[in-house]
Design an enzyme around this catalytic site. Structure first.
Site, PDB file in Angstrom:
ATOM      1  CG  HIS A 217      -1.635  -1.215   1.503  1.00 40.54           C
ATOM      2  ND1 HIS A 217      -1.170  -2.160   2.382  1.00 40.54           N
ATOM      3  CD2 HIS A 217      -2.779  -1.704   0.982  1.00 40.54           C
ATOM      4  CE1 HIS A 217      -2.017  -3.176   2.404  1.00 40.54           C
ATOM      5  NE2 HIS A 217      -2.997  -2.931   1.555  1.00 40.54           N
ATOM      6  CG  HIS A 401      -9.541  10.080   9.864  1.00 40.56           C
ATOM      7  ND1 HIS A 401      -9.961   8.930  10.488  1.00 40.56           N
ATOM      8  CD2 HIS A 401      -9.947  11.107  10.664  1.00 40.56           C
ATOM      9  CE1 HIS A 401     -10.589   9.250  11.612  1.00 40.56           C
ATOM     10  NE2 HIS A 401     -10.587  10.547  11.748  1.00 40.56           N
ATOM     11  N   GLY A 402     -10.906  11.151   6.325  1.00 41.96           N
ATOM     12  CA  GLY A 402     -12.124  11.911   6.004  1.00 41.96           C
ATOM     13  C   GLY A 402     -13.169  11.025   5.352  1.00 41.96           C
ATOM     14  CB  SER A 445     -10.793   5.700  12.699  1.00 41.34           C
ATOM     15  OG  SER A 445     -11.324   5.891  11.415  1.00 41.34           O
ATOM     16  NE  ARG A 543      -3.751   1.757   7.050  1.00 41.22           N
ATOM     17  CZ  ARG A 543      -4.246   1.118   6.011  1.00 41.22           C
ATOM     18  NH1 ARG A 543      -4.007   1.539   4.815  1.00 41.22           N
ATOM     19  NH2 ARG A 543      -4.976   0.055   6.167  1.00 41.22           N
TER      20      ARG A 543
HETATM   21  P1  ADP Z   1      -6.594   3.850   9.004  1.00 41.55           P
HETATM   22  O1  ADP Z   1      -5.511   4.149   9.991  1.00 41.55           O
HETATM   23  O2  ADP Z   1      -6.937   2.400   8.959  1.00 41.55           O
HETATM   24  O3  ADP Z   1      -6.330   4.476   7.668  1.00 41.55           O
HETATM   25  P2  ADP Z   1      -8.323   6.086   9.617  1.00 41.55           P
HETATM   26  O4  ADP Z   1      -7.444   6.884   8.726  1.00 41.55           O
HETATM   27  O5  ADP Z   1      -9.781   6.220   9.392  1.00 41.55           O
HETATM   28  O6  ADP Z   1      -7.920   4.561   9.600  1.00 41.55           O
HETATM   29  O7  ADP Z   1      -8.086   6.521  11.113  1.00 41.55           O
HETATM   30  C1  ADP Z   1      -6.829   6.881  11.594  1.00 41.55           C
HETATM   31  C2  ADP Z   1      -6.977   7.233  13.048  1.00 41.55           C
HETATM   32  O8  ADP Z   1      -7.377   6.080  13.783  1.00 41.55           O
HETATM   33  C3  ADP Z   1      -5.702   7.679  13.688  1.00 41.55           C
HETATM   34  O9  ADP Z   1      -5.507   9.064  13.499  1.00 41.55           O
HETATM   35  C4  ADP Z   1      -5.887   7.314  15.149  1.00 41.55           C
HETATM   36  O10 ADP Z   1      -6.511   8.345  15.876  1.00 41.55           O
HETATM   37  C5  ADP Z   1      -6.854   6.160  15.091  1.00 41.55           C
HETATM   38  N1  ADP Z   1      -6.164   4.894  15.365  1.00 41.55           N
HETATM   39  C6  ADP Z   1      -5.440   4.145  14.521  1.00 41.55           C
HETATM   40  N2  ADP Z   1      -4.981   3.032  15.144  1.00 41.55           N
HETATM   41  C7  ADP Z   1      -5.432   3.104  16.426  1.00 41.55           C
HETATM   42  C8  ADP Z   1      -5.322   2.264  17.577  1.00 41.55           C
HETATM   43  N3  ADP Z   1      -4.665   1.113  17.522  1.00 41.55           N
HETATM   44  N4  ADP Z   1      -5.924   2.653  18.708  1.00 41.55           N
HETATM   45  C9  ADP Z   1      -6.606   3.823  18.765  1.00 41.55           C
HETATM   46  N5  ADP Z   1      -6.741   4.640  17.716  1.00 41.55           N
HETATM   47  C10 ADP Z   1      -6.175   4.297  16.558  1.00 41.55           C
HETATM   48 MG    MG Z   2      -6.115   6.456   7.354  1.00 43.45          MG
END
Ligand code: ADP
Ligand code: MG
Length: 582
Positions: A217, A401-402, A445, A543
Site C-alpha cells: 500500500h 480518514h475523512g 478508526s 498506519r
Molecule cells: P486507518 O488508519 O486504517 O487508515 P483512519 O485513517 O480512518 O484509519 O483513522 C486513523 C486514526 O485512527 C488515527 O488518526 C488514530 O486516531 C486512530 N487509530 C489508529 N490506530 C489506532 C489504535 N490502535 N488505537 C486507537 N486509535 C487508533
Molecule cells: Mg487512514
C-alpha cells in the site's frame, strides 16, 4: 490508472458480484465476502482469510479446496469489518471451529480480533495466525509487527491442508503458525497505483528508481536504488532472503523450499519469468532444492509495478501441504476430487439473522431523539470537515480518514434513523449506529468507532432515561474497549489521547452532579485541548507508525475528528435540554 469502473464508491461491491458470477461453480456470495460453494464437511475446521479488496487473487481467488473455506472482503485497501468477518465465519463453520489467517495489518487485526471474540462468546472455537512474512517491515526483534504479503499463500496452504486432513483447531493453528515462522518475503516497487476514480496515484516512486522493501500500500521501505537488471534484482532478493532465513535453518544447502515470485500488478509474466530464471539459478547454486515454485500474480495492488520473492522453508509436513492439490478460482494444483459444484441441499447456508428490535421504555424512546440528533450532528460535522481530516491523515497516514469517517457516519445515521422509526430505545439506536459505522467505514478508526458506540449503547440501555452517570460510564467503557482491541496507550498519538481525558472529565462531572449537557460542555474544552496537544506527539501505533517524524507539528486525525464530534454532540445535548426545560 484504472480504466473501467462505474461509481468508484461501488467498485468493491461490484467486483465481488462479477467475481461470483464468473465462478458460480466454485463460490457463493454471503454478506461480507465469498465462501466455497460446497458445504464445509462435518468435523473440518474452516479456514477464513480476508483483507481489503484490490489485491486479487487475494483474497476471493484463494477460496476453494486446498485453500480457504471463505474470504471476508473489505472495501478497497480497507479491512473488512468485524461484522463481515463474523458473517463469513458463521457461514463456513461446520461446528469444528474456525481458523482466521490474514496479512498482519492494524485494521485487519482489530476487526478479525473482534469477530473472533464474538465467535468465542457464542461457543465457536476460533484461533488466529496473522501472517508476518515481509522481512523489511520491522526488525526480527519486532517480528510480530511485520506485514503480510505474498507469503500469505504459504500459510493458507498449510492451514487448509491440515484442516482437510481432519486436524483439530489447535493442530491446524500450530501448522499454520509454523508455516508463518518459516515464510519470508522481500518486495521492491517501481511505481504506485491509482484507485478507481482517483486523480493521482496513492504513492509514487521516482522514475528509474526502485523502492526496496516498500509495502503493497506504499508503506515506506528501507532504501531506494536505481532499477538494476533482472539478474541484479535476483541477486539482491535471493541473497537478502538466504541471509535472513529463519533461525531454525542452519544452512541453506540441502534445504527444500517452496518459492513464490509474485508480480504486484503491472510487471508482466514475461518479466517475471526472466527474473525467475536467475532466482532459480542462484538458489540452486546455494544448494537449495526448489519445490513446486509459483511464478505469477498472487497478491497484487491494482497496477502497482513491483515484485516480491517469498521463500517457504519446508519440512516434511509443510511440503505435503505445499504440494497438495488445490482448486480455487486463481490457484489450481494437481487434481482435486473434492466436490465442487454444490449439490442441492449441500450448499453453504448463509448466516441470515432476523432483525428484531429490542423493546424500549417510553423514556428511552424519548431519549432516542437526542441520540439520533447527535448522530446527525456528527455526520454533518464530518461532511463539513471531510477534506481537512483527509489532509491531516495524508501527512503521516494514508489520507483516508475523512472519507472513512464519512462512510461510517452516513451509514450510522441511516441505521439510527431506521431504528428510531421502528421504536428503538436510546441504547438500540446507538448500537445499530455503531454496527453500521463499523461495517461501512473501513479502516482502523471505523472499527474503533463501532466499538465505542456499542459500549455507550450497552451502558445507556433501552429501559430508563439515560443519566449523566450512565453516559459517563458508557464513555469509560468505550475507552476500555478501544484500548483493549486497538492496544494504543495514552501518548501514542491516537484518538485515545482525546477519549481518555474526556472519559475522566465526564466521570468527574457526573460525580459533581452536573447534567449531561453541562458535563459535555466541559468535555468539549478538554477534548479540543487534548486533540491540539497530539501535535507534539510521535505516533507509536497504526498506519502512521513508519512515518513517525513527518507528523510532528500536526495533530492526529482521529483525535481531531473525535474532539469535533464531542463538540457537535454537546451542542445537541444543550439544545435538547433547553427545549426540554421550556
Ligand atoms: P486507518 O488508519 O486504517 O487508515 P483512519 O485513517 O480512518 O484509519 O483513522 C486513523 C486514526 O485512527 C488515527 O488518526 C488514530 O486516531 C486512530 N487509530 C489508529 N490506530 C489506532 C489504535 N490502535 N488505537 C486507537 N486509535 C487508533
Ligand atoms: Mg487512514
Amino acid at each position: 490508472m484504472t480504466y473501467l469502473y462505474n461509481d468508484p464508491v461501488e467498485f468493491a461491491d461490484e467486483l465481488i458480484d462479477g467475481f461470483v458470477a464468473a465462478n458460480k461453480a466454485l463460490v457463493k456470495k454471503v454478506n461480507g465476502g465469498v465462501i466455497r460453494a460446497a458445504r464445509t464437511p462435518d468435523s473440518q475446521v474452516a479456514i477464513v482469510i480476508g483483507g481489503g479488496s484490490g489485491h486479487y487473487p487475494a483474497f476471493s481467488g484463494l477460496v476453494g479446496p486446498g485453500l480457504a473455506h471463505g474470504a471476508a472482503m473489505g472495501n478497497l485497501f480497507a479491512s473488512p469489518s468485524a461484522q463481515q468477518i463474523y458473517t463469513v465465519a458463521k457461514a463456513v463453520n461446520s461446528g469444528s471451529g474456525v481458523l482466521f489467517t490474514y496479512g498482519n495489518y492494524a485494521g485487519d487485526v482489530l476487526n478479525f480480533d473482534q469477530a473472533q471474540a464474538r465467535l468465542i462468546a457464542e461457543g465457536i472455537p476460533c484461533r488466529t495466525v496473522a501472517v508476518t512474512d515481509d522481512i523489511f517491515s520491522a526488525s526480527l526483534a519486532e517480528k510480530h509487527k511485520r506485514r503480510g504479503i505474498a507469503g500469505d499463500l504459504a500459510v493458507f496452504r498449510a492451514a487448509a491442508w491440515a484442516a482437510e486432513g481432519g486436524a483439530s483447531l489447535d493442530e491446524v493453528w500450530a501448522l499454520a503458525d509454523r508455516a508463518n515462522e518459516r515464510t519470508q518475503s522481500f518486495g521492491v516497487a517501481f511505481s504506485g497505483c491509482t484507485l478507481p476514480g482517483a486523480s493521482a496515484p496513492l504513492f509514487t516512486v521516482p522514475e528509474g528508481r526502485m523502492a526496496v522493501g516498500m509495502g503493497i500500500h506504499g508503506e515506506p521501505g528501507i532504501d531506494e536504488l536505481d532499477i538494476p537488471s533482472a539478474h541484479g534484482l535476483a541477486e539482491l532478493l535471493v541473497e537478502s532472503l538466504l541471509e535472513a532465513r529463519p533461525a531454525s535453518i542452519s544452512s541453506p544447502a540441502g534445504s527444500r523450499i517452496g518459492v513464490i515470485l509474485n508480480g504486484l500488478g503491472s510487471v508482466k509474466y514475461e518479466e517475471l519469468f526472466v527474473l525467475y530464471g536467475s532466482v532459480a539459478r542462484l538458489l540452486e547454486a546455494a544448494g537449495v532444492v526448489i519445490v513446486e515454485p509459483d511464478v505469477g500474480e498472487l497478491v497484487t495492488s491494482f497496477q502497482m509495478a513491483g515484485v516480491s520473492l517469498t521463500l517457504f522453508w519446508l519440512d516434511a509436513e509443510l511440503e505435503s501441504a505445499w504440494t497438495a492439490p488445490a482448486y480455487a478460482a486463481a490457484y489450481r494444483k494437481g487434481s482435486v476430487t473434492a466436490q465442487l459444484a454444490a449439490e442441492e441441499g449441500d450448499s453453504q447456508a448463509g448466516a441470515e439473522e432476523q432483525d428484531v428490535m429490542a423493546l424500549a421504555s417510553d423514556e428511552s424512546q424519548a431519549a432516542g431523539v437526542a441520540v439520533l440528533a447527535s448522530i446527525r450532528a456528527i455526520k454533518d460535522m464530518v461532511d463539513e470537515n471531510v477534506d481537512e481530516l483527509g489532509r491531516l491523515d495524508s501527512i503521516a497516514g494514508d489520507g483516508d480518514h475523512g472519507i472513512g469517517m464519512q462512510r461510517g457516519a452516513t451509514a450510522a445515521l441511516i441505521a439510527a434513523t431506521d431504528a428510531a422509526e421502528r421504536g428503538a430505545g436510546a441504547g438500540s439506536i446507538l448500537q445499530r449506529a455503531g454496527d453500521a459505522w463499523a461495517d461501512r467505514a473501513g479502516g482502523t478508526s471505523g472499527a474503533l468507532w463501532g466499538l465505542a458506540l456499542n459500549a455507550v449503547a450497552a451502558s445507556v440501555g433501552d429501559e430508563s432515561k439515560p443519566t449523566a452517570t450512565d453516559v459517563a460510564a458508557g464513555v469509560s467503557a468505550a475507552l476500555a474497549a478501544i484500548s483493549q482491541f486497538g492496544k494504543a496507550q495514552l501518548g501514542d498519538k491516537t484518538m485515545v489521547d482525546v477519549l481518555s481525558p474526556v472519559a475522566d472529565s465526564l466521570g468527574e462531572s457526573a460525580v459533581l452532579g452536573l447534567s449531561t449537557g453541562e458535563s459535555w460542555n466541559l468535555a468539549v474544552h478538554v477534548a479540543a485541548d487534548a486533540a491540539a496537544a497530539t501535535s507534539d506527539l510521535l505516533p507509536k501505533i497504526g498506519r502512521a507508525r513508519p512515518h513517525m517524524e513527518k507528523s510532528l507539528g500536526s495533530p492526529d486525525p482521529g483525535a481531531v475528528s473525535l474532539s469535533l464530534a464531542i463538540a457537535a454532540v454537546a451542542k445537541v445535548l444543550n439544545t435538547s435540554t433547553q427545549e426540554a426545560s421550556k
